[in-house]
Design a protein around this motif. Structure first.
Motif, PDB file in Angstrom:
ATOM      1  N   GLN A 100       0.840  -1.190   0.000  1.00  0.00           N
ATOM      2  CA  GLN A 100       0.000   0.000   0.000  1.00  0.00           C
ATOM      3  C   GLN A 100       0.878   1.244   0.000  1.00  0.00           C
ATOM      4  N   LEU A 101       0.340   2.340  -0.546  1.00  0.00           N
ATOM      5  CA  LEU A 101       0.973   3.655  -0.514  1.00  0.00           C
ATOM      6  C   LEU A 101       0.193   4.555   0.428  1.00  0.00           C
ATOM      7  N   TYR A 102       0.923   5.413   1.151  1.00  0.00           N
ATOM      8  CA  TYR A 102       0.307   6.252   2.176  1.00  0.00           C
ATOM      9  C   TYR A 102       0.788   7.701   2.057  1.00  0.00           C
ATOM     10  N   LYS A 103      -0.026   8.598   2.601  1.00  0.00           N
ATOM     11  CA  LYS A 103       0.327  10.013   2.668  1.00  0.00           C
ATOM     12  C   LYS A 103       1.228  10.325   3.858  1.00  0.00           C
ATOM     13  N   ASP A 104       1.111   9.541   4.928  1.00  0.00           N
ATOM     14  CA  ASP A 104       1.775   9.872   6.184  1.00  0.00           C
ATOM     15  C   ASP A 104       2.758   8.787   6.597  1.00  0.00           C
ATOM     16  N   ALA A 105       3.756   9.194   7.381  1.00  0.00           N
ATOM     17  CA  ALA A 105       4.788   8.268   7.822  1.00  0.00           C
ATOM     18  C   ALA A 105       4.242   7.176   8.732  1.00  0.00           C
ATOM     19  N   ALA A 106       3.141   7.454   9.433  1.00  0.00           N
ATOM     20  CA  ALA A 106       2.530   6.444  10.297  1.00  0.00           C
ATOM     21  C   ALA A 106       1.777   5.395   9.497  1.00  0.00           C
ATOM     22  N   ARG A 107       1.601   5.667   8.213  1.00  0.00           N
ATOM     23  CA  ARG A 107       0.933   4.749   7.295  1.00  0.00           C
ATOM     24  C   ARG A 107      -0.500   4.438   7.742  1.00  0.00           C
ATOM     25  N   THR A 108      -1.221   5.514   7.992  1.00  0.00           N
ATOM     26  CA  THR A 108      -2.628   5.389   8.374  1.00  0.00           C
ATOM     27  C   THR A 108      -3.575   5.964   7.327  1.00  0.00           C
ATOM     28  N   VAL A 109      -3.075   6.860   6.452  1.00  0.00           N
ATOM     29  CA  VAL A 109      -3.925   7.496   5.436  1.00  0.00           C
ATOM     30  C   VAL A 109      -3.468   7.027   4.057  1.00  0.00           C
ATOM     31  N   VAL A 110      -4.314   6.241   3.392  1.00  0.00           N
ATOM     32  CA  VAL A 110      -3.978   5.706   2.080  1.00  0.00           C
ATOM     33  C   VAL A 110      -3.874   6.839   1.072  1.00  0.00           C
ATOM     34  N   LEU A 111      -2.857   6.764   0.222  1.00  0.00           N
ATOM     35  CA  LEU A 111      -2.657   7.757  -0.832  1.00  0.00           C
ATOM     36  C   LEU A 111      -3.520   7.395  -2.034  1.00  0.00           C
ATOM     37  N   GLY A 112      -4.386   8.319  -2.427  1.00  0.00           N
ATOM     38  CA  GLY A 112      -5.272   8.076  -3.560  1.00  0.00           C
ATOM     39  C   GLY A 112      -5.586   9.358  -4.287  1.00  0.00           C
ATOM     40  N   GLY A 113      -6.875   9.577  -4.561  1.00  0.00           N
ATOM     41  CA  GLY A 113      -7.234  10.807  -5.246  1.00  0.00           C
ATOM     42  C   GLY A 113      -8.588  10.731  -5.896  1.00  0.00           C
ATOM     43  N   ASP A 114      -8.934  11.810  -6.622  1.00  0.00           N
ATOM     44  CA  ASP A 114     -10.267  11.881  -7.201  1.00  0.00           C
ATOM     45  C   ASP A 114     -10.450  10.930  -8.373  1.00  0.00           C
ATOM     46  N   ASN A 115      -9.351  10.399  -8.918  1.00  0.00           N
ATOM     47  CA  ASN A 115      -9.478   9.399  -9.974  1.00  0.00           C
ATOM     48  C   ASN A 115      -9.401   7.970  -9.429  1.00  0.00           C
ATOM     49  N   TRP A 116      -9.322   7.850  -8.102  1.00  0.00           N
ATOM     50  CA  TRP A 116      -9.304   6.535  -7.437  1.00  0.00           C
ATOM     51  C   TRP A 116      -9.844   6.766  -6.031  1.00  0.00           C
ATOM     52  N   VAL A 117     -11.025   6.285  -5.766  1.00  0.00           N
ATOM     53  CA  VAL A 117     -11.759   6.708  -4.573  1.00  0.00           C
ATOM     54  C   VAL A 117     -11.230   6.095  -3.284  1.00  0.00           C
ATOM     55  N   ASN A 118     -10.264   5.199  -3.382  1.00  0.00           N
ATOM     56  CA  ASN A 118      -9.809   4.480  -2.186  1.00  0.00           C
ATOM     57  C   ASN A 118      -8.664   5.175  -1.466  1.00  0.00           C
ATOM     58  N   GLY A 119      -8.713   6.464  -1.325  1.00  0.00           N
ATOM     59  CA  GLY A 119      -7.659   7.159  -0.608  1.00  0.00           C
ATOM     60  C   GLY A 119      -7.766   8.658  -0.800  1.00  0.00           C
ATOM     61  N   GLU A 120      -6.789   9.375  -0.247  1.00  0.00           N
ATOM     62  CA  GLU A 120      -6.776  10.825  -0.312  1.00  0.00           C
ATOM     63  C   GLU A 120      -5.612  11.315  -1.171  1.00  0.00           C
ATOM     64  N   SER A 121      -5.848  12.404  -1.908  1.00  0.00           N
ATOM     65  CA  SER A 121      -4.794  13.003  -2.719  1.00  0.00           C
ATOM     66  C   SER A 121      -3.847  13.822  -1.846  1.00  0.00           C
ATOM     67  N   ILE A 122      -2.727  14.233  -2.419  1.00  0.00           N
ATOM     68  CA  ILE A 122      -1.768  15.098  -1.741  1.00  0.00           C
ATOM     69  C   ILE A 122      -2.116  16.545  -2.062  1.00  0.00           C
ATOM     70  N   ASP A 123      -2.330  17.337  -1.037  1.00  0.00           N
ATOM     71  CA  ASP A 123      -2.636  18.751  -1.199  1.00  0.00           C
ATOM     72  C   ASP A 123      -1.319  19.519  -1.294  1.00  0.00           C
ATOM     73  N   LEU A 124      -1.073  20.116  -2.468  1.00  0.00           N
ATOM     74  CA  LEU A 124       0.200  20.816  -2.662  1.00  0.00           C
ATOM     75  C   LEU A 124       0.360  22.005  -1.726  1.00  0.00           C
ATOM     76  N   SER A 125      -0.729  22.661  -1.400  1.00  0.00           N
ATOM     77  CA  SER A 125      -0.623  23.830  -0.527  1.00  0.00           C
ATOM     78  C   SER A 125      -0.136  23.468   0.864  1.00  0.00           C
ATOM     79  N   SER A 126      -0.264  22.187   1.239  1.00  0.00           N
ATOM     80  CA  SER A 126       0.199  21.749   2.556  1.00  0.00           C
ATOM     81  C   SER A 126       1.718  21.814   2.686  1.00  0.00           C
ATOM     82  N   PHE A 127       2.401  21.902   1.537  1.00  0.00           N
ATOM     83  CA  PHE A 127       3.858  21.908   1.557  1.00  0.00           C
ATOM     84  C   PHE A 127       4.423  23.299   1.263  1.00  0.00           C
TER      85      PHE A 127
END
Length: 323
Positions: A100-127
């Motif tokens: 699995q791919l994740y957004k966070d180092a704790a590996r609790t939030v799956v990395l996904g997006g609006d073209n794949w509903v099984n996770g969350e996208s990366i918000d560029l403004s957060s960086f």
């Protein structure tokens, strides 16, 4: 009057060209490192964790780019998957390796997006991708995990590729310059997720205890068990050495502290007709891994013989799995 009209026309044309150039020159590129898990242990219960980096490089003509916002959307990859696990596949096997791919180092939030509903996208403004001087770079981490205890996965090289825009990766972002001219843009990036599963076996054994006996006037039988877990589609041999004091598969001895000896034998079958020795002796037992634990009984016999002095007699056998 004529001179003023000419100046006005020239200035207007220059302003139009400048604004158009600034708007179109605001660009960002996106790249990512591969997620390479290396060699993973599918028989153990521990997960294998690695991380990668998505690099955002932005530039603008004359330093007019002020900010970038948007989202990096990551799909399931060529191996498929869902919120529970993505899969890597191998061209040489029929099995898949779960990761699995994740957004966070704790590996609790799956990395996904609006073209794949099984996770969350990366918000560029957060960086805080703010570019005032005309160019800038942001490094966005993302995280991978191969789950442990995947005993049924066959040895091989496993891969999932992210390359199909917009199925696998789609970057939807917006750039704005200091003149507050904003433009919506899309981009993509590619990366691979890789792992190698090598042949592996685990082995354990229970003690063989002949119990407490008197005279050795008749055979004494006992049995124990060897447990073997090997990766799927892995052929192996189980070999038993001759112990601390033996000279061959039919010449094993238990000894006491006083160095007195009792002869005994180990066999592959309940009728005690097939001696169990090493691969070098040609007396090993063969098997094929399934990923599950497989058990093999070891049959022991103390044949009738002269009874030595009383005491505790013991020997140590080394079990070797060759694969």
């Amino acid at each position: 009057m004529i001179a003023r009209l000419i100046c006005s026309t020239i200035c207007a044309v220059a302003a139009i060209v400048f604004a158009s150039t600034a708007a179109h020159a605001q660009t960002c590129s996106f790249s990512a490192t591969d997620i390479n898990f290396g060699t993973v242990d599918t028989l153990g219960s521990n997960a294998t964790d690695v991380s990668g980096t998505i690099t955002v490089n932005c530039s603008a003509l004359l330093g007019l780019l002020s900010s970038i916002s948007g989202n990096i959307n990551i799909g399931e990859g060529s191996g498929g998957g869902d919120s529970g696990a993505r899969q890597m596949t191998s061209s040489s096997t029929s099995t898949s390796l779960n990761y699995q791919l994740y957004k966070d180092a704790a590996r609790t939030v799956v990395l996904g997006g609006d073209n794949w509903v099984n996770g969350e996208s990366i918000d560029l403004s957060s960086f805080s991708v703010l570019i005032i001087g005309g160019s800038g770079t942001a490094n966005v981490p993302f995280y991978g995990r191969v789950f442990g205890a995947q005993e049924g996965v066959a040895p091989g090289n496993y891969l999932s590729s992210f390359f199909r825009d917009p199925i696998d990766v789609r970057v939807a972002y917006r750039t704005c310059n200091l003149l507050l001219i904003c433009t919506n843009r899309t981009a993509t990036l590619t990366f691979d997720v890789l792992a190698q599963v090598e042949k592996n076996c685990l082995v354990s054994a229970t003690d063989l205890d002949f119990g407490t006996v008197g005279v050795l006037s008749s055979p004494i039988d006992a049995a124990s068990q060897i447990s073997v877990t090997c990766t799927a589609q892995t052929d192996y041999h189980i070999g038993l050495d001759n112990g601390l004091y033996g000279m061959g598969p039919l010449d094993r001895y238990m000894r006491s502290a006083a160095s007195d000896a009792i002869r005994y034998g180990l066999y592959q079958d309940a009728s005690r007709s097939i001696a169990w020795g090493s691969l070098a002796d040609g007396a090993a037992l063969s098997g094929a891994g399934s990923g599950n634990t497989q058990t093999y009984p070891v049959y022991g016999r103390v044949p009738s013989q002269d009874t030595p002095p009383s005491g505790t007699y013991a020997d140590t056998i080394v079990v070797t799995i060759t694969y």
